[in-house]
Design an enzyme around this catalytic site. Structure first.
Site, PDB file in Angstrom:
ATOM      1  CE  LYS A  66      28.638   7.853  -6.914  1.00 33.29           C
ATOM      2  NZ  LYS A  66      28.143   7.119  -5.761  1.00 33.29           N
ATOM      3  CG  HIS A  67      26.400   7.822 -11.641  1.00 32.33           C
ATOM      4  ND1 HIS A  67      27.236   7.286 -12.597  1.00 32.33           N
ATOM      5  CD2 HIS A  67      26.583   7.055 -10.533  1.00 32.33           C
ATOM      6  CE1 HIS A  67      27.883   6.246 -12.100  1.00 32.33           C
ATOM      7  NE2 HIS A  67      27.504   6.083 -10.843  1.00 32.33           N
ATOM      8  CG  ASN A 233       9.746  14.133 -13.502  1.00 30.16           C
ATOM      9  OD1 ASN A 233       9.726  15.126 -14.214  1.00 30.16           O
ATOM     10  ND2 ASN A 233       8.913  13.109 -13.697  1.00 30.16           N
ATOM     11  CG  HIS A 394      16.225  15.721 -19.366  1.00 27.78           C
ATOM     12  ND1 HIS A 394      15.965  14.568 -18.647  1.00 27.78           N
ATOM     13  CD2 HIS A 394      15.103  16.471 -19.280  1.00 27.78           C
ATOM     14  CE1 HIS A 394      14.733  14.610 -18.183  1.00 27.78           C
ATOM     15  NE2 HIS A 394      14.182  15.756 -18.543  1.00 27.78           N
TER      16      HIS A 394
END
Length: 394
Positions: A66-67, A233, A394
């Site tokens: 998800k996302h 994180n 990221h």
């Protein structure tokens, strides 16, 4: 096919949108539906995760994304009767004979609240049993190296024929250098190709307890591979071959540890006899049932137990699961493994992890307060390895 036009980007106002290859052809084939920009981000990140889990463990693997972060990840170990019941798959025919279905049942079931509307990745061919699990859940799509004809028939009928089904070439390997743009500026870096099943990762053990069982090492490897594809994180609690709590994208590591620990506690509390015996009304929707369980376990239990409220969910009013009962039950959880995508800066993370049954830890090490972290582990007889590897994503 070198490119695929998309309806829009992350949001409807972001047009035009496409995915494309600068060299060669796209390694994917859309078998059904019309996946969007975020669907492909989830699909390609989750596929990398399950591919690595399969390579590291030799077991069929699955992820619920998800996302652009995993809500769950697992390998295909058999499910106990209790897990079948709390994952609501005890009526799925052939489950015991399908490791990939067991993997997805675990990945989806660990955090059902977060997995609602997920994108699924499977390391192996999607079979009929797995498709039957997917059929009943709210989900955006699935990516896998292949699908049986029976599975495709089931999936193509989902969401009135619009369910996204993507086949990926398992032999595809990307270029060693990756690029992306932010604010018109191109970033470039070498792909993170580190192997997280390397035995050397568990050689530096600074704690008094230096014992890692084979199952503990397997679970720590699952944790680290999951973190490799989780927005940082992040920390990940794993037990018996599946993630049971993932804390993603927090600015403070202690908040990651608390968030993931709370999810691990909820996973364990769902196995409490009072929760498993909740007398739901006939025909309650799956999402309403999941939400009700989540509230019943929480401090806000009166929201579903107050007069005039409980009748919407239950045949008879259940007893409260008291704070004392919850603490006593959580204390029975043991053998939990915890991975972190970077070092723990303070021992408070270990204190919180201990409350959720953590006995094994793998983290990068290298904090100026490593001594305090080690001392806190020794306080609880926790075995901890310094991997020397950071896994920011990221």
């Amino acid at each position: 096919m070198k490119e695929l036009q998309l309806k829009y980007g992350c949001n409807p106002n972001q047009k035009p949108s496409r995915i494309f290859m600068e060299e060669g052809e796209l390694p994917i084939e859309v078998l059904n539906g019309r996946p969007g920009y975020i669907n492909f981000l989830d699909a390609l990140n989750s596929w990398q995760l399950v591919r690595e889990l399969k390579e590291a463990t030799g077991l069929p693997s699955a992820a619920s994304f998800k996302h652009v972060s995993p809500a769950g990840a697992a390998v295909g170990l058999p499910l106990s009767d209790t897990l079948k019941k709390i994952y609501f798959v005890d009526d799925i025919p052939g489950l015991d004979d399908s490791p990939v279905a067991c993997a997805y049942a675990r990945a989806r079931g660990a955090d059902r609240m977060s997995s609602y509307g997920d994108f699924i990745a499977l390391s192996d061919t999607c079979d009929k049993t797995t498709a039957l699990i997917i059929k009943r859940e709210v989900s955006d799509g699935v990516i896998a190296p292949d699908f049986t004809e029976e599975a495709l028939e089931i999936l193509r009928a989902k969401r009135k024929g619009t369910y996204n089904v993507i086949r990926i070439d398992p032999a595809y390997r990307p270029a060693p250098v990756e690029r992306k743009q932010v604010f018109g500026i191109t970033f470039e870096q070498g792909r993170n190709e580190i192997r997280l099943d390397d035995p050397a990762l568990f050689e530096n053990i600074p704690t008094q307890n230096k014992s890692f069982s084979p199952e503990a090492k397997r679970d720590l490897i699952i944790s680290l591979i999951t973190l490799k594809y989780t927005q940082s994180n992040s920390v990940c609690y794993v037990k018996d071959g599946q993630a049971i709590g993932i804390g993603a994208g927090q600015q403070s590591r202690i908040h990651c540890t608390r968030l993931a620990g709370q999810k691990a506690d909820i996973w364990w509390l769902r196995q409490h006899p009072k929760v498993m015996a909740l007398p739901f009304i006939d025909g309650i929707r799956r999402a309403d049932r999941d939400n009700t369980i989540d509230v019943y376990i929480s401090e806000d239990h009166d929201d579903v137990l107050a007069d005039g409220q409980w009748q919407q969910f239950f045949k008879v009013k259940p007893e409260v699961l008291t704070l004392e009962e919850k603490r006593a039950w959580i204390a029975q959880n043991t053998r939990v493994a915890l991975g972190s995508d970077a070092f723990f800066p303070f021992g408070d993370n270990i204190e919180r992890a201990h409350k959720s049954g953590v006995e094994f830890i793998a983290q990068a090490g290298g904090s100026v307060r490593d001594d305090h972290v080690i001392m806190t582990c020794d306080k609880y007889n926790i075995a901890m390895a310094f991997t020397g590897v950071r896994l920011f994503h990221h």
